[in-house]
Design a protein around this motif. Structure first.
Motif, PDB file in Angstrom:
ATOM      1  N   ALA A 206      37.153  80.400  10.964  1.00 15.83           N
ATOM      2  CA  ALA A 206      36.875  80.260   9.368  1.00 15.83           C
ATOM      3  C   ALA A 206      35.796  78.846   9.427  1.00 15.83           C
ATOM      4  O   ALA A 206      34.974  78.442   8.549  1.00 15.83           O
ATOM      5  N   ARG A 207      35.751  78.251  10.590  1.00 22.23           N
ATOM      6  CA  ARG A 207      34.693  76.905  10.543  1.00 22.23           C
ATOM      7  C   ARG A 207      33.406  77.286  11.362  1.00 22.23           C
ATOM      8  O   ARG A 207      32.478  76.827  10.975  1.00 22.23           O
ATOM      9  N   LEU A 208      33.570  78.458  11.798  1.00 25.68           N
ATOM     10  CA  LEU A 208      32.091  78.946  12.492  1.00 25.68           C
ATOM     11  C   LEU A 208      31.257  80.023  11.789  1.00 25.68           C
ATOM     12  O   LEU A 208      30.253  80.141  12.010  1.00 25.68           O
ATOM     13  N   GLN A 209      31.896  80.658  10.663  1.00 22.99           N
ATOM     14  CA  GLN A 209      31.538  81.666   9.909  1.00 22.99           C
ATOM     15  C   GLN A 209      31.064  80.991   8.575  1.00 22.99           C
ATOM     16  O   GLN A 209      32.144  80.706   7.962  1.00 22.99           O
ATOM     17  N   MET A 210      29.831  81.041   8.137  1.00 23.56           N
ATOM     18  CA  MET A 210      29.564  80.198   7.094  1.00 23.56           C
ATOM     19  C   MET A 210      28.943  81.307   6.042  1.00 23.56           C
ATOM     20  O   MET A 210      28.141  82.089   6.192  1.00 23.56           O
ATOM     21  N   GLN A 211      29.293  81.010   4.587  1.00 22.07           N
ATOM     22  CA  GLN A 211      28.961  81.791   3.585  1.00 22.07           C
ATOM     23  C   GLN A 211      28.458  80.783   2.434  1.00 22.07           C
ATOM     24  O   GLN A 211      29.043  79.619   2.244  1.00 22.07           O
ATOM     25  N   PRO A 212      27.227  80.655   1.496  1.00 22.11           N
ATOM     26  CA  PRO A 212      26.730  79.888   0.705  1.00 22.11           C
ATOM     27  C   PRO A 212      27.788  79.937  -0.592  1.00 22.11           C
ATOM     28  O   PRO A 212      28.140  80.827  -0.784  1.00 22.11           O
ATOM     29  N   ILE A 213      28.065  78.715  -1.080  1.00 21.44           N
ATOM     30  CA  ILE A 213      28.885  78.709  -2.306  1.00 21.44           C
ATOM     31  C   ILE A 213      27.966  79.106  -3.341  1.00 21.44           C
ATOM     32  O   ILE A 213      27.081  78.556  -3.457  1.00 21.44           O
ATOM     33  N   PRO A 214      28.629  80.331  -4.009  1.00 23.66           N
ATOM     34  CA  PRO A 214      27.679  80.844  -4.964  1.00 23.66           C
ATOM     35  C   PRO A 214      27.451  80.132  -6.141  1.00 23.66           C
ATOM     36  O   PRO A 214      26.729  80.567  -7.002  1.00 23.66           O
ATOM     37  N   ASN A 215      28.078  78.959  -6.437  1.00 21.83           N
ATOM     38  CA  ASN A 215      27.937  78.217  -7.774  1.00 21.83           C
ATOM     39  C   ASN A 215      26.413  77.507  -7.481  1.00 21.83           C
ATOM     40  O   ASN A 215      26.328  77.051  -8.702  1.00 21.83           O
ATOM     41  N   PHE A 216      26.197  77.124  -6.575  1.00 21.62           N
ATOM     42  CA  PHE A 216      24.896  76.414  -6.403  1.00 21.62           C
ATOM     43  C   PHE A 216      23.483  77.282  -6.444  1.00 21.62           C
ATOM     44  O   PHE A 216      23.539  78.554  -5.900  1.00 21.62           O
ATOM     45  N   SER A 217      22.642  76.668  -6.918  1.00 23.58           N
ATOM     46  CA  SER A 217      21.425  77.508  -7.044  1.00 23.58           C
ATOM     47  C   SER A 217      20.178  76.728  -6.485  1.00 23.58           C
ATOM     48  O   SER A 217      19.072  77.042  -6.460  1.00 23.58           O
ATOM     49  N   ARG A 218      20.244  75.205  -6.119  1.00 20.32           N
ATOM     50  CA  ARG A 218      19.379  74.481  -5.694  1.00 20.32           C
ATOM     51  C   ARG A 218      20.080  73.259  -5.049  1.00 20.32           C
ATOM     52  O   ARG A 218      21.184  72.746  -5.256  1.00 20.32           O
ATOM     53  N   ALA A 219      19.316  73.103  -3.955  1.00 20.99           N
ATOM     54  CA  ALA A 219      19.894  71.818  -3.067  1.00 20.99           C
ATOM     55  C   ALA A 219      18.785  70.863  -2.816  1.00 20.99           C
ATOM     56  O   ALA A 219      17.726  71.111  -2.931  1.00 20.99           O
ATOM     57  N   ILE A 220      19.107  69.649  -2.641  1.00 20.38           N
ATOM     58  CA  ILE A 220      18.081  68.650  -2.398  1.00 20.38           C
ATOM     59  C   ILE A 220      18.715  67.808  -0.997  1.00 20.38           C
ATOM     60  O   ILE A 220      19.817  67.265  -1.042  1.00 20.38           O
ATOM     61  N   PHE A 221      17.818  67.553  -0.015  1.00 18.73           N
ATOM     62  CA  PHE A 221      18.009  66.918   0.999  1.00 18.73           C
ATOM     63  C   PHE A 221      17.228  65.672   1.319  1.00 18.73           C
ATOM     64  O   PHE A 221      16.016  65.659   1.033  1.00 18.73           O
ATOM     65  N   LEU A 222      17.906  64.378   1.450  1.00 18.61           N
ATOM     66  CA  LEU A 222      17.418  63.109   1.567  1.00 18.61           C
ATOM     67  C   LEU A 222      17.432  62.561   2.973  1.00 18.61           C
ATOM     68  O   LEU A 222      18.690  62.705   3.493  1.00 18.61           O
ATOM     69  N   ALA A 223      16.403  62.274   3.586  1.00 19.07           N
ATOM     70  CA  ALA A 223      16.241  61.658   4.799  1.00 19.07           C
ATOM     71  C   ALA A 223      17.590  62.318   5.629  1.00 19.07           C
ATOM     72  O   ALA A 223      18.226  61.831   6.469  1.00 19.07           O
ATOM     73  N   THR A 224      17.025  63.766   6.016  1.00 16.99           N
ATOM     74  CA  THR A 224      18.424  64.664   6.829  1.00 16.99           C
ATOM     75  C   THR A 224      17.825  64.842   7.975  1.00 16.99           C
ATOM     76  O   THR A 224      16.843  65.610   8.030  1.00 16.99           O
ATOM     77  N   PRO A 225      18.857  64.712   9.060  1.00 13.57           N
ATOM     78  CA  PRO A 225      18.167  64.911  10.508  1.00 13.57           C
ATOM     79  C   PRO A 225      18.943  66.307  10.704  1.00 13.57           C
ATOM     80  O   PRO A 225      19.476  66.604  11.384  1.00 13.57           O
ATOM     81  N   HIS A 226      17.974  67.291  10.123  1.00 11.36           N
ATOM     82  CA  HIS A 226      18.752  68.750  10.270  1.00 11.36           C
ATOM     83  C   HIS A 226      18.504  69.147  11.919  1.00 11.36           C
ATOM     84  O   HIS A 226      19.162  70.063  12.368  1.00 11.36           O
ATOM     85  N   ARG A 227      17.544  68.601  12.607  1.00  6.25           N
ATOM     86  CA  ARG A 227      17.538  68.712  14.143  1.00  6.25           C
ATOM     87  C   ARG A 227      17.750  67.523  15.026  1.00  6.25           C
ATOM     88  O   ARG A 227      17.421  67.322  15.986  1.00  6.25           O
ATOM     89  N   GLY A 228      18.659  66.948  14.290  1.00  2.00           N
ATOM     90  CA  GLY A 228      19.184  65.476  14.979  1.00  2.00           C
ATOM     91  C   GLY A 228      18.209  64.260  15.322  1.00  2.00           C
ATOM     92  O   GLY A 228      17.204  64.420  14.526  1.00  2.00           O
ATOM     93  N   THR A 229      18.795  63.412  15.790  1.00  2.00           N
ATOM     94  CA  THR A 229      17.812  62.168  15.838  1.00  2.00           C
ATOM     95  C   THR A 229      18.337  61.466  17.202  1.00  2.00           C
ATOM     96  O   THR A 229      19.145  61.554  17.671  1.00  2.00           O
TER      97      THR A 229
END
Length: 374
Positions: A206-229
């Motif tokens: 349940a923690r390793l299989q991800m599905q997008p929450i269907p209620n969202f249609s837009r996302a905004i990421f601020l100062a986000t370390p997507h590839r770590g830091t």
């Protein structure tokens, strides 16, 4: 009723019967008094400020980081106004050692902007940032989905919500709007044959299989370390990471299901240096969490934006950084917009970032036909 003999406010208040009628400024802009219309004035920020002051979430953020506040170890969702089925939902997720206080400027701007105030309702998430990020994503994901499940299917609030995340919260937000199964990758990284028995455990799946929450249609990421830091691997941050413990509530969630020879404590001890570690350690560019999640992109149905801070006097993207997260880690290919703003890691507090967030939120409304920029 006011008697004719009353000549002052004091006399009216002391001798007259009168009625106090309250109007919700979120629902009524004007009221009629003696056949005349009057505009209602309101301080939309005051309740938010009172809520922050009474709950002292900033202090709790640090207490939960070192696991000294057990009562708030699991995520909470706060609605900043009474639920309105006709408003789109804006969900805000803060970063490491932070709290909803991180969004004061943005929230005040939304409340002070008639267009945004009339079309958005703010839901804020507060969570313990010492939790493994995969666990935080799982818990927050469940919390948000449970909240949307209470919304009627035909209500405008049910769809086209916007998800905003800062720093660690941005990583969590990205995984909440992505589709990925990292089960195989996760267990390949763990050099321990004794944990194979847990590979098909529903708690892990349940923690390793991800599905997008269907209620969202837009996302905004601020100062986000997507590839770590690399900041997470400096000597002083490594020292801090050693005193930050995984919350007992997280370990307790496995207590009833992890049976067998290895046991709960043995499992965590053997796996701890590989896959399960505290949130700050997960943010390292060398962490196994980063290795298995850095290439996960938001779903194709999600429009997303990045707001990136830069304190370095250069336009070279290989050198740009907000002192904690590099441009190359914060940048996501495929974004509708990537806005670079001069400033440090707490970029969400700057006027420039608030203006960019306002622009994106108005763009969202415009795309839905709810706002005409002309």
């Amino acid at each position: 009723a006011v008697p004719k003999s009353a000549n002052s406010t004091e006399q009216i208040l002391s001798t007259s019967e009168f009625y106090l009628k309250l109007h919700d400024p979120y629902k009524h802009e004007k009221i009629k008094v003696a056949s005349k219309e009057y505009a209602l004035a309101a301080n939309f920020s005051a309740p938010y400020g009172l809520w922050l002051a009474e709950n002292n979430l900033g202090r709790l953020a640090y207490l939960t980081l070192i696991n000294r506040e057990d009562s708030l170890s699991m995520p909470h969702l706060y609605m900043l106004e009474p639920y309105n089925p006709n408003k789109k939902v804006l969900v805000l997720i803060h970063g490491l050692a932070s709290s909803p206080e991180a969004w004061i400027r943005l929230t005040n701007d939304i409340m002070g902007d008639p267009v945004l105030r009339e079309n958005f309702q703010v839901w804020q998430v507060f969570y313990s940032t010492n939790m493994p990020i995969l666990e935080s994503r799982f818990q927050i994901n469940a919390l948000v989905q449970q909240s949307f499940a209470q919304v009627a299917n035909n209500a405008p609030a049910k769809k086209d919500a916007v998800l905003v995340g800062h720093s660690m919260g941005g990583v969590i937000a990205r995984l909440m709007v992505s589709q990925a199964d990292i089960t195989q990758d996760a267990f390949k990284l763990v050099q321990n044959t004794r944990i194979a028995q847990f590979k098909d455990n529903p708690l892990f799946k349940a923690r390793l299989q991800m599905q997008p929450i269907p209620n969202f249609s837009r996302a905004i990421f601020l100062a986000t370390p997507h590839r770590g830091t690399e900041y997470a691997d400096r000597w002083h941050t490594k020292l801090a990471r050693k005193i930050i413990r995984i919350p007992g509530a997280f370990l307790g969630a496995f207590a009833d299901t992890l049976q067998g020879e290895i046991g709960l404590k043995g499992f965590v001890k053997e796996l701890g240096h590989d896959l399960i570690q505290n949130g700050p350690s997960d943010l390292s560019e060398n962490s196994k969490f980063t290795a298995i999640t850095e290439d996960i992109q938001p779903s194709k149905n999600i429009k997303f934006h990045s707001i990136i801070g830069n304190t370095v006097d250069t336009q070279d993207t290989k050198l740009m950084s907000d002192d904690i997260v590099s441009y190359e880690s914060a940048y996501l290919n495929g974004a509708v917009s990537n806005k670079v703003i001069k400033g440090g890691h707490s970029i969400q507090e700057t006027p420039e970032a608030v203006l960019e967030l306002r622009r994106i939120l108005r763009l969202h409304l415009s795309d839905l036909g709810l706002y005409d920029p002309e």
